[in-house]
Design a protein around this motif. Structure first.
Motif, PDB file in Angstrom:
ATOM      1  N   PRO A 135       0.977  -1.058  -0.035  1.00  0.00           N
ATOM      2  CA  PRO A 135      -0.106   0.114  -0.006  1.00  0.00           C
ATOM      3  C   PRO A 135       0.672   1.263   0.004  1.00  0.00           C
ATOM      4  CG  PRO A 135      -0.759  -1.512   1.784  1.00  0.00           C
ATOM      5  CD  PRO A 135       0.602  -2.048   1.118  1.00  0.00           C
ATOM      6  N   LEU A 136       0.303   2.320  -0.892  1.00  0.00           N
ATOM      7  CA  LEU A 136       1.204   3.434  -1.100  1.00  0.00           C
ATOM      8  C   LEU A 136       0.435   4.788  -0.561  1.00  0.00           C
ATOM      9  CD1 LEU A 136       3.710   5.025  -2.142  1.00  0.00           C
ATOM     10  CD2 LEU A 136       2.973   4.756  -4.220  1.00  0.00           C
ATOM     11  N   HIS A 137       1.128   5.534   0.186  1.00  0.00           N
ATOM     12  CA  HIS A 137       0.162   6.760   1.095  1.00  0.00           C
ATOM     13  C   HIS A 137       0.951   8.147   0.592  1.00  0.00           C
ATOM     14  CE1 HIS A 137      -2.601   3.856   3.244  1.00  0.00           C
ATOM     15  NE2 HIS A 137      -1.303   3.275   3.434  1.00  0.00           N
ATOM     16  N   PHE A 138       0.447   9.016  -0.147  1.00  0.00           N
ATOM     17  CA  PHE A 138       0.943  10.091  -0.532  1.00  0.00           C
ATOM     18  C   PHE A 138       0.409  11.136   0.466  1.00  0.00           C
ATOM     19  CE2 PHE A 138       1.066   7.715  -4.579  1.00  0.00           C
ATOM     20  CZ  PHE A 138       2.394   8.200  -4.786  1.00  0.00           C
ATOM     21  N   GLY A 139       1.029  12.220   0.669  1.00  0.00           N
ATOM     22  CA  GLY A 139       0.667  13.346   1.714  1.00  0.00           C
ATOM     23  C   GLY A 139       0.828  12.799   2.898  1.00  0.00           C
ATOM     24  N   ALA A 140       1.570  11.583   3.254  1.00  0.00           N
ATOM     25  CA  ALA A 140       1.729  11.198   4.732  1.00  0.00           C
ATOM     26  C   ALA A 140       2.963  11.373   5.262  1.00  0.00           C
ATOM     27  CB  ALA A 140       1.571   9.661   4.544  1.00  0.00           C
ATOM     28  N   GLN A 141       2.842  11.781   6.574  1.00  0.00           N
ATOM     29  CA  GLN A 141       3.991  12.156   7.351  1.00  0.00           C
ATOM     30  C   GLN A 141       4.103  11.098   8.481  1.00  0.00           C
ATOM     31  OE1 GLN A 141       4.078  16.244   8.833  1.00  0.00           O
ATOM     32  NE2 GLN A 141       6.075  15.838   9.797  1.00  0.00           N
ATOM     33  N   LEU A 142       5.546  10.519   8.659  1.00  0.00           N
ATOM     34  CA  LEU A 142       5.746   9.772  10.072  1.00  0.00           C
ATOM     35  C   LEU A 142       5.937  10.817  11.148  1.00  0.00           C
ATOM     36  CD1 LEU A 142       6.597   7.177  11.260  1.00  0.00           C
ATOM     37  CD2 LEU A 142       8.987   7.612  10.561  1.00  0.00           C
ATOM     38  N   LEU A 143       5.098  10.618  12.076  1.00  0.00           N
ATOM     39  CA  LEU A 143       5.013  11.415  13.562  1.00  0.00           C
ATOM     40  C   LEU A 143       5.926  10.819  14.529  1.00  0.00           C
ATOM     41  CD1 LEU A 143       1.379  12.494  13.594  1.00  0.00           C
ATOM     42  CD2 LEU A 143       3.429  13.717  12.638  1.00  0.00           C
ATOM     43  N   ASP A 144       5.656   9.316  14.659  1.00  0.00           N
ATOM     44  CA  ASP A 144       6.311   8.819  15.985  1.00  0.00           C
ATOM     45  C   ASP A 144       6.775   7.193  15.735  1.00  0.00           C
ATOM     46  OD1 ASP A 144       6.197  10.888  18.150  1.00  0.00           O
ATOM     47  OD2 ASP A 144       4.349  10.916  17.551  1.00  0.00           O
ATOM     48  N   ILE A 145       7.642   6.948  16.237  1.00  0.00           N
ATOM     49  CA  ILE A 145       7.856   5.413  16.356  1.00  0.00           C
ATOM     50  C   ILE A 145       7.699   4.868  17.773  1.00  0.00           C
ATOM     51  CG2 ILE A 145       9.823   3.793  15.867  1.00  0.00           C
ATOM     52  CD1 ILE A 145      10.970   5.826  13.792  1.00  0.00           C
ATOM     53  N   HIS A 146       7.292   3.692  17.684  1.00  0.00           N
ATOM     54  CA  HIS A 146       6.749   3.171  19.002  1.00  0.00           C
ATOM     55  C   HIS A 146       7.546   1.706  19.126  1.00  0.00           C
ATOM     56  CE1 HIS A 146       3.672   6.346  19.081  1.00  0.00           C
ATOM     57  NE2 HIS A 146       3.262   5.584  17.935  1.00  0.00           N
ATOM     58  N   GLY A 147       7.852   1.457  20.448  1.00  0.00           N
ATOM     59  CA  GLY A 147       8.425   0.173  20.789  1.00  0.00           C
ATOM     60  C   GLY A 147       9.246   0.269  22.025  1.00  0.00           C
ATOM     61  N   SER A 148       9.451  -1.011  22.713  1.00  0.00           N
ATOM     62  CA  SER A 148      10.374  -0.603  24.033  1.00  0.00           C
ATOM     63  C   SER A 148      11.752  -1.363  23.437  1.00  0.00           C
ATOM     64  CB  SER A 148       9.617  -1.614  25.222  1.00  0.00           C
ATOM     65  OG  SER A 148       9.086  -2.721  24.472  1.00  0.00           O
ATOM     66  N   GLY A 149      11.606  -2.860  23.287  1.00  0.00           N
ATOM     67  CA  GLY A 149      13.090  -3.548  22.706  1.00  0.00           C
ATOM     68  C   GLY A 149      13.167  -3.085  21.217  1.00  0.00           C
ATOM     69  N   ARG A 150      12.345  -3.352  20.531  1.00  0.00           N
ATOM     70  CA  ARG A 150      12.440  -3.141  19.143  1.00  0.00           C
ATOM     71  C   ARG A 150      11.003  -2.528  18.513  1.00  0.00           C
ATOM     72  NH1 ARG A 150      14.411  -6.335  15.451  1.00  0.00           N
ATOM     73  NH2 ARG A 150      13.256  -5.268  13.779  1.00  0.00           N
ATOM     74  N   VAL A 151      11.001  -2.051  17.136  1.00  0.00           N
ATOM     75  CA  VAL A 151       9.655  -1.319  16.864  1.00  0.00           C
ATOM     76  C   VAL A 151       8.562  -2.207  16.789  1.00  0.00           C
ATOM     77  CG1 VAL A 151       8.803  -0.333  14.775  1.00  0.00           C
ATOM     78  CG2 VAL A 151      11.136  -0.103  15.027  1.00  0.00           C
ATOM     79  N   GLU A 152       7.539  -1.645  17.226  1.00  0.00           N
ATOM     80  CA  GLU A 152       6.128  -2.466  17.547  1.00  0.00           C
ATOM     81  C   GLU A 152       4.944  -1.735  16.654  1.00  0.00           C
ATOM     82  OE1 GLU A 152       5.334  -2.380  21.604  1.00  0.00           O
ATOM     83  OE2 GLU A 152       7.158  -3.393  22.025  1.00  0.00           O
ATOM     84  N   ALA A 153       5.414  -0.252  16.235  1.00  0.00           N
ATOM     85  CA  ALA A 153       4.071   0.305  15.471  1.00  0.00           C
ATOM     86  C   ALA A 153       4.829   1.636  15.081  1.00  0.00           C
ATOM     87  CB  ALA A 153       2.776   0.519  16.352  1.00  0.00           C
ATOM     88  N   ALA A 154       4.056   2.468  14.086  1.00  0.00           N
ATOM     89  CA  ALA A 154       4.430   3.733  13.749  1.00  0.00           C
ATOM     90  C   ALA A 154       3.170   4.574  13.614  1.00  0.00           C
ATOM     91  CB  ALA A 154       5.372   3.760  12.512  1.00  0.00           C
ATOM     92  N   SER A 155       3.111   5.972  14.187  1.00  0.00           N
ATOM     93  CA  SER A 155       2.128   6.622  13.988  1.00  0.00           C
ATOM     94  C   SER A 155       2.474   7.713  12.716  1.00  0.00           C
ATOM     95  CB  SER A 155       2.007   7.805  15.131  1.00  0.00           C
ATOM     96  OG  SER A 155       1.549   6.922  16.237  1.00  0.00           O
ATOM     97  N   VAL A 156       1.318   7.675  11.684  1.00  0.00           N
ATOM     98  CA  VAL A 156       1.341   8.541  10.576  1.00  0.00           C
ATOM     99  C   VAL A 156       0.144   9.249  10.560  1.00  0.00           C
ATOM    100  CG1 VAL A 156       1.626   8.169   8.315  1.00  0.00           C
ATOM    101  CG2 VAL A 156       2.861   6.565   9.539  1.00  0.00           C
ATOM    102  N   ARG A 157       0.371  10.557  10.009  1.00  0.00           N
ATOM    103  CA  ARG A 157      -0.560  11.637   9.902  1.00  0.00           C
ATOM    104  C   ARG A 157      -0.877  11.525   8.289  1.00  0.00           C
ATOM    105  NH1 ARG A 157       1.117  16.170  11.458  1.00  0.00           N
ATOM    106  NH2 ARG A 157       0.050  16.072  13.361  1.00  0.00           N
ATOM    107  N   LEU A 158      -1.955  10.929   7.907  1.00  0.00           N
ATOM    108  CA  LEU A 158      -2.279  10.867   6.249  1.00  0.00           C
ATOM    109  C   LEU A 158      -2.692  12.065   5.753  1.00  0.00           C
ATOM    110  CD1 LEU A 158      -4.420   7.553   6.685  1.00  0.00           C
ATOM    111  CD2 LEU A 158      -2.117   7.800   6.103  1.00  0.00           C
TER     112      LEU A 158
END
Length: 420
Positions: A207-230
């Motif tokens: 899936p490809l999302h245009f006009g989208a900005q990465l806001l935050d990366i989540h995870g304690s030991g390793r990456v678990e999720a990422a927050s994106v503004r579409l």
């Protein structure tokens, strides 16, 4: 310490450096030394385990590692000396180089030095991305090193940031390794890579999302999720085990910044004239150090072209530049390579290379002493190569000022939308 004397020292063993070395030997230059800080020569292509590389250079298609090996083999066959595991620590006046290796410090005195140190991707810290600091946030170079040099998989379901050509190649690398990206996001309204290459993510089911900005990366030991503004302002959470930061290249110009050579704040690389000559005429530069970013094939050809000019300079066929003219560019043009022009009457590079900072449609014009000498209507996009043929400008030794202007208007491309 007594210096080691050479004819030409080349810093960097990527496509530009190695093609330049081979061409210099063809031009009759005797002692050509390529300095490489890694223990394996070949540059970035040796990390890229996919085609296509080398068709224009060798008439066949190679994978990146095979292309790198071919370039190294050609250099060794031409009699080029490869000095591996050596790091240049200082660029001195007149081609005096300070090097270090496991054997200790070395001073190299070269008649000419060619800088071909290439580019690097912008790291997370410089992108100002918030959130946690877990494992699994890497750039494309690290991904390729993991996969092709160490046979390791850094993640299984990454979120890919960016849509440059290298971003698309990362999808191919992931597919080959059985890695399934959860999505690819791009802050602009269209892909940076040319169409139809920009269709590749969706063709691969990403899936490809245009006009989208990465806001935050989540995870304690390793990456678990990422927050994106579409693009519609909605906040989305992508469950993933890695974040792949691609593209957003910068010239690897740390040596230049620490030296006496002039640095161009627009390109991020050294200031050169139309011969590839830096502000200290003992130094030349070629390849992606000059501007981010071109293909391996372009860098290879540019390295050979500037090597021919460097050889002419060694033979005294290029007049000494008593003065050079700054090539002035106005917005939306963001850079021009070369940045200066020496009015000697001797031909140099074939083109002025330009980029725009935003999508623009209008008239691109070159002025010599305020008089238009070349003009062409154009529609240009960011990070796309714009070439102006120098021969068409019919410049002479009497000119006092060169200006390039792009008179037009920004044109917005409709957002290409999100895929489900």
């Amino acid at each position: 310490m007594k210096p080691d004397y050479v004819d030409v020292a080349i810093i960097g063993s990527g496509p530009a450096g190695l093609s330049a070395a081979v061409e210099l030997r063809r031009q009759g230059v005797q002692r050509v030394v390529v300095i490489e800080r890694e223990n394996t020569p070949g540059g970035v292509p040796r990390h890229c385990g996919h085609p296509p590389f080398g068709f224009r250079e060798y008439g066949r298609i190679y994978s990146g590692p095979d292309y790198a090996r071919r370039n190294v083999a050609e250099a060794r066959s031409a009699g080029v000396e490869l000095r591996l595991g050596h790091t240049v620590t200082h660029l001195g006046q007149g081609g005096c180089l300070h090097l270090v290796s496991t054997a200790g410090a070395v001073t190299l005195q070269a008649k000419r030095v060619l800088l071909a140190t290439g580019v690097r991707e912008t790291p997370r810290a410089a992108r100002l991305i918030g959130g946690d600091r877990p494992l699994g946030v890497i750039n494309t170079g690290a991904l390729q090193a993991y996969l092709y040099l160490h046979n390791l998989k850094p993640f299984e379901r990454p979120l890919i940031i960016g849509t440059e050509l290298v971003s698309l190649s990362s999808i191919l690398s992931c597919r080959r390794a059985g890695i399934k990206p959860v999505a690819m996001i791009e802050p602009n309204v269209r892909a940076t890579a040319r169409w139809p290459l920009s269709l590749f993510p969706r063709f691969c089911g990403v899936p490809l999302h245009f006009g989208a900005q990465l806001l935050d990366i989540h995870g304690s030991g390793r990456v678990e999720a990422a927050s994106v503004r579409l693009a519609n302002g909605q906040l989305a959470r992508f469950e993933c085990d890695g974040v792949l930061l691609t593209g957003n290249f910068l010239p690897e110009a740390s040596l230049v910044r620490q030296s006496h050579l002039l640095l161009d704040p627009n390109s991020g690389g050294p200031v050169i004239d139309q011969y590839g000559r830096c502000s200290d005429p003992a130094y030349f530069a070629a390849g992606n150090l000059l501007r981010p970013v071109e293909t391996a094939g372009w860098s290879y050809r540019e390295g050979a072209s500037i090597a021919r000019l460097l050889a002419k300079d060694l033979r005294g066929e290029i007049p000494t530049a008593h003065h050079t003219l700054a090539i002035r560019c106005r917005a939306p043009l963001k850079l021009c390579v070369p940045q200066r022009f020496a009015p000697t009457g001797v031909a140099g590079l074939e083109h002025l290379q330009l980029r725009v900072s935003q999508a623009t449609e209008g008239e691109l014009t070159v002025y010599a002493d305020g008089v238009p000498v070349w003009s062409k209507p154009m529609a240009c996009l960011p990070e796309r190569r714009i070439l102006i043929p120098v021969a068409a400008l019919k410049l002479n030794a009497s000119i006092q000022q060169l200006d390039v202007d792009f008179v037009g208007h920004a044109h917005a491309t409709p957002a290409q939308g999100d895929t489900p």
